[in-house]
Every structure is written in structure tokens, then in C-alpha cells.
Design an enzyme around this catalytic site. Structure first.
Site, PDB file in Angstrom:
ATOM      1  N   CYS A 275     -38.286   7.494  -5.607  1.00 21.77           N
ATOM      2  CA  CYS A 275     -39.197   6.350  -5.633  1.00 21.77           C
ATOM      3  C   CYS A 275     -40.492   6.651  -4.860  1.00 21.77           C
ATOM      4  O   CYS A 275     -41.287   7.457  -5.301  1.00 21.77           O
ATOM      5  CB  CYS A 275     -38.476   5.101  -5.120  1.00 21.77           C
ATOM      6  SG  CYS A 275     -39.256   3.560  -5.644  1.00 21.77           S
ATOM      7  N   HIS A 365     -33.950   5.050  -8.849  1.00 24.40           N
ATOM      8  CA  HIS A 365     -32.987   4.987  -7.740  1.00 24.40           C
ATOM      9  C   HIS A 365     -31.624   5.519  -8.157  1.00 24.40           C
ATOM     10  O   HIS A 365     -30.788   4.773  -8.670  1.00 24.40           O
ATOM     11  CB  HIS A 365     -32.849   3.544  -7.259  1.00 24.40           C
ATOM     12  CG  HIS A 365     -34.022   3.056  -6.469  1.00 24.40           C
ATOM     13  ND1 HIS A 365     -34.071   3.105  -5.091  1.00 24.40           N
ATOM     14  CD2 HIS A 365     -35.206   2.535  -6.862  1.00 24.40           C
ATOM     15  CE1 HIS A 365     -35.225   2.633  -4.673  1.00 24.40           C
ATOM     16  NE2 HIS A 365     -35.939   2.267  -5.738  1.00 24.40           N
ATOM     17  N   GLU A 367     -29.216   6.206  -6.274  1.00 23.54           N
ATOM     18  CA  GLU A 367     -28.145   5.592  -5.470  1.00 23.54           C
ATOM     19  C   GLU A 367     -27.676   4.279  -6.097  1.00 23.54           C
ATOM     20  O   GLU A 367     -26.594   3.771  -5.761  1.00 23.54           O
ATOM     21  CB  GLU A 367     -28.618   5.367  -4.034  1.00 23.54           C
ATOM     22  CG  GLU A 367     -29.371   4.092  -3.770  1.00 23.54           C
ATOM     23  CD  GLU A 367     -30.772   4.068  -4.362  1.00 23.54           C
ATOM     24  OE1 GLU A 367     -31.352   2.981  -4.467  1.00 23.54           O
ATOM     25  OE2 GLU A 367     -31.286   5.154  -4.714  1.00 23.54           O
TER      26      GLU A 367
END
Length: 394
Positions: A275, A365, A367
Site C-alpha cells: 500500500c 493488502h 494481510e
């Protein structure tokens, strides 16, 4: 519930009722298309200084819990954390400036909930608005772009010209340097799950809690450093790799992080960014950034891997991007670079890398808190890059 008004800088006003704390709040109005994961979204430091407009019509049915927050309320009281560092007394700090929804549920239905969304907004003094036509707001943001906004409720509701003047008096997101405001004050360590195999220095520009957890699950001991960390601070960790986190604000203001990244690149330390970190690495490689009209915010955004043609469905939250296009290759001070990923919707750059594999980053992202897990293998790619570097230096 008292009267509330969402005011956009173009002069449009949307009247509803108060949701959460009463008063006034200001920020950049943006919209998010995610239908789930509002707790992770509201506690994401990347949303600092932004008012989120939710496109999902009903919000709040799963309440609020002490496990899913992506940030912590106060300064960390420990310098080392286990890989599963859930504090069951901590609901997570809400970073958004305000929240605008259509229909907030009044009844919580989830066994993990410890409070309601409305109660948590009140507890953390977050001003919100409900009962507005969020579809109309989103249409304006898509047509005119993200813009400065304010939410006024209760006694803060005044004459329309006065509220509009307050909205227009705030600084725009372009040119905003915000990473330092959300970064940790002191370094801390997230221990590896099981036997530690690698050590990573992670620059906290607004890092989400699940990122070090994902690294720790792969045997990585994560040393999280403040946004103003120096090259000496990074190398004092004796790291096997360097990580650039997500974060808020305009990447064009992050000159110190860019300079640090260039120093780390020169040291040939394997690097991974996500990001905001993608924009920092891109700038360090010589690319420029620009502000998107209304950004990418959601958990179902398709991204194309340029080399393989594979598509991953990703979680995203960004209002700025790197300039470039699919297939671009370019010279850098650290070797040949290229655009590695682009958005299938609009062609926006979603990743860059050095062709030798020593440094790479993505705009989305991996994650995925919240969101799909299609891109989780990027953490494995980072571990592989560290392993390759270790063997080469043996």
C-alpha cells in the site's frame, strides 16, 4: 438521536440522524464497497483523517469485539509481543475521522461481540451519521472525486453557509503528511511463532496488526520501528529483510521514508512493501505518484499479475497511486525495475519490483484484514527472497 448533516465541499448537504458521538468532525469523504469487515476498516490507520461512506446499506449487525481491531488504543506497554498478540481488553483504536451509513442495525447478533458499533463510536468519540442516502453520496464522490467533508450533529448543526465554510477551511488530503501521526512512538518486537528463522525490520507508517502476525506465522521475528527511524536504527536490528507498511496521507510528502528506502536498497537487503509502502518503494526507484479521483477502497478488487496473467481478488484502501502502466520497465539506481501488477478495473499500477527479485511491493493488502486471501503468498515470496539472499551471502 439528534439531527445530523453530512456536508461536502461542493456544497451538497445530506441530512440524517446522529450515529455515535455528537459534535462535528472533518476529513476527506471516501467510499468503501466492502460489505463486511467494518471493524477492521475503522481501525485501519490508513483511514486517518477520512470520513468513510459505506456502500453496504446495513452496518453493525456483528457488533464490536476485542479481537478484530487492526490497531491498539494506547501506547504499547510491552516491547515484545507474542505472535498472537490479541489483548482481550482492547477494542482497537478507531482511526477514521467519521462514519456515514444508511441503516445501522440496532440489534447485535454475534457470539464474539462485546459491544455494539454505536457504543464503540461513542466510547471513542467518533462522530457519525445514519439515515442518509449513501447511494447519492457515492455517486457524487465518483463523479466529482473524493472531497473535503464534515459531519455535524446535535448542537454542532448550524446554518448551512457556516458549516460549509468550516468544511472548506480544512486542508486537503493532497500534501498531507500523516504517517508520523499514526506510527508507533517506540520500537517493539512481534515474536515469531515457533522457532525464529528470520528477522525483519518493519517501518511503521500505519501498520495493521495482522501484518506482523502473518510474518510471525512464517517464522519471522518482526522489529517494528517508528516512521522516523534512521538507517542506523534499521541496521541495528541486524535484519534479514526490510518491510514498508501501509499508511495514510500523500506519499509525495514522505521524503524521509524514501531516502531510508534508498539506503536499504543500496545495502541489498530484501524488501517488501504494501500500500503506502508500494508508493514509497516506487518513489525510491524513481517513479512519481498522483492522487486518484476517488481511490480504491473495498475487498473485492481484481489485480492482474503482469508476468503470469493471473488475477487475484484483493483488499485495497488507497487514494494515491504510482504513475505507470502494465509492461513498463525502467532503469533505477539499483538495477532494472518494472511494473509487476495492475488493477483489472482501471489499469492503475498495483505493484512494482526490481527484476532481480530483491525488492517488490504491491498496492493492495495481502494481510487481508478484512478481505480475501488470494495474495497471502506474497509473504512467502518475501521469505523466499530472504532465503535466496542468505544463501548468496553465505
Amino acid at each position: 438521536m439528534s439531527k445530523a448533516v453530512l456536508v461536502l465541499e461542493n456544497g451538497s448537504m445530506h441530512t440524517g440522524v446522529s450515529f455515535g458521538a455528537e459534535g462535528s468532525t472533518f476529513g476527506e469523504a471516501v467510499f468503501c464497497t466492502a460489505m463486511t469487515g467494518y471493524q477492521e476498516m475503522l481501525t485501519d490507520p490508513s483511514y486517518h483523517k477520512q470520513i468513510i461512506v459505506s456502500t453496504a446499506p446495513q452496518i453493525g449487525n456483528t457488533g464490536w469485539n476485542t479481537e478484530d481491531g487492526e490497531s491498539l488504543l494506547g501506547k504499547r506497554s510491552q516491547v515484545r509481543w507474542s505472535a498472537d498478540f490479541i489483548d482481550h481488553q482492547d477494542p482497537g483504536k478507531i482511526w477514521v475521522a467519521g462514519y456515514a451509513v444508511r441503516n445501522p442495525t440496532t440489534r447485535v447478533s454475534n457470539w464474539r461481540a462485546t459491544s455494539s458499533l454505536a457504543d464503540e463510536l461513542i466510547a471513542q468519540d467518533i462522530v457519525g451519521i445514519a439515515g442518509i442516502d449513501t447511494r447519492a453520496v457515492v455517486r457524487q464522490l465518483r463523479d466529482s472525486g473524493s472531497m473535503r467533508a464534515g459531519i455535524f450533529s446535535g448542537a454542532a448543526v448550524t446554518a448551512a453557509p457556516d458549516m460549509l465554510e468550516q468544511v472548506r477551511a480544512q486542508a486537503p488530503m493532497a500534501g498531507a503528511a500523516l504517517a508520523q501521526e499514526v506510527s508507533t512512538e517506540e520500537p517493539y518486537v512481534v515474536e515469531a511463532a515457533g522457532e525464529p528463522r528470520w528477522r525483519v525490520a518493519a517501518l511503521d507508517l500505519g501498520i495493521k496488526a495482522n501484518t506482523p502476525r502473518m510474518l510471525a506465522a512464517r517464522g519471522v521475528e518482526v522489529h517494528v520501528l517508528p516512521a522516523d527511524a534512521t538507517y542506523a536504527d534499521v541496521m541495528a536490528v541486524e535484519p534479514d529483510g526490510f518491510f514498508l507498511s501501509n499508511g495514510p496521507g500523500d506519499p509525495a510528502t514522505a521524503d524521509a521514508a524514501v531516502q531510508l528506502t534508498r539506503q536499504v536498497l543500496a545495502a541489498k537487503l530484501p524488501m517488501f512493501g504494501i500500500c503506502f509502502g508500494n508508493q514509497i518503494l516506487g518513489r525510491a526507484l524513481g517513479l512519481t505518484t498522483y492522487k486518484l479521483k476517488f481511490g480504491h477502497r473495498g475487498i473485492n478488487i481484481p489485480v492482474i499479475d503482469v508476468a503470469s496473467g493471473e488475477v487475484a481478488i484483493t483488499s485495497q484502501n488507497h487514494g494515491f497511486a504510482l504513475a505507470g502502466a502494465a509492461g513498463d520497465e525502467f532503469d533505477t539506481d539499483f538495477g532494472r525495475g518494472r511494473v509487476s501488477h495492475v488493477c483489472a478495473n482501471d489499469g492503475v499500477v498495483e505493484g512494482v519490483e526490481l527484476i532481480d527479485g530483491s525488492a517488490f511491493s504491491v498496492q493492495y493488502h495481502p494481510e487481508a484484514a478484512s478481505g480475501p486471501h488470494d495474495a497471502a503468498n506474497l509473504f512467502d515470496k518475501f521469505v523466499s527472497a530472504m532465503e535466496t539472499a542468505k544463501k548468496a551471502n553465505a
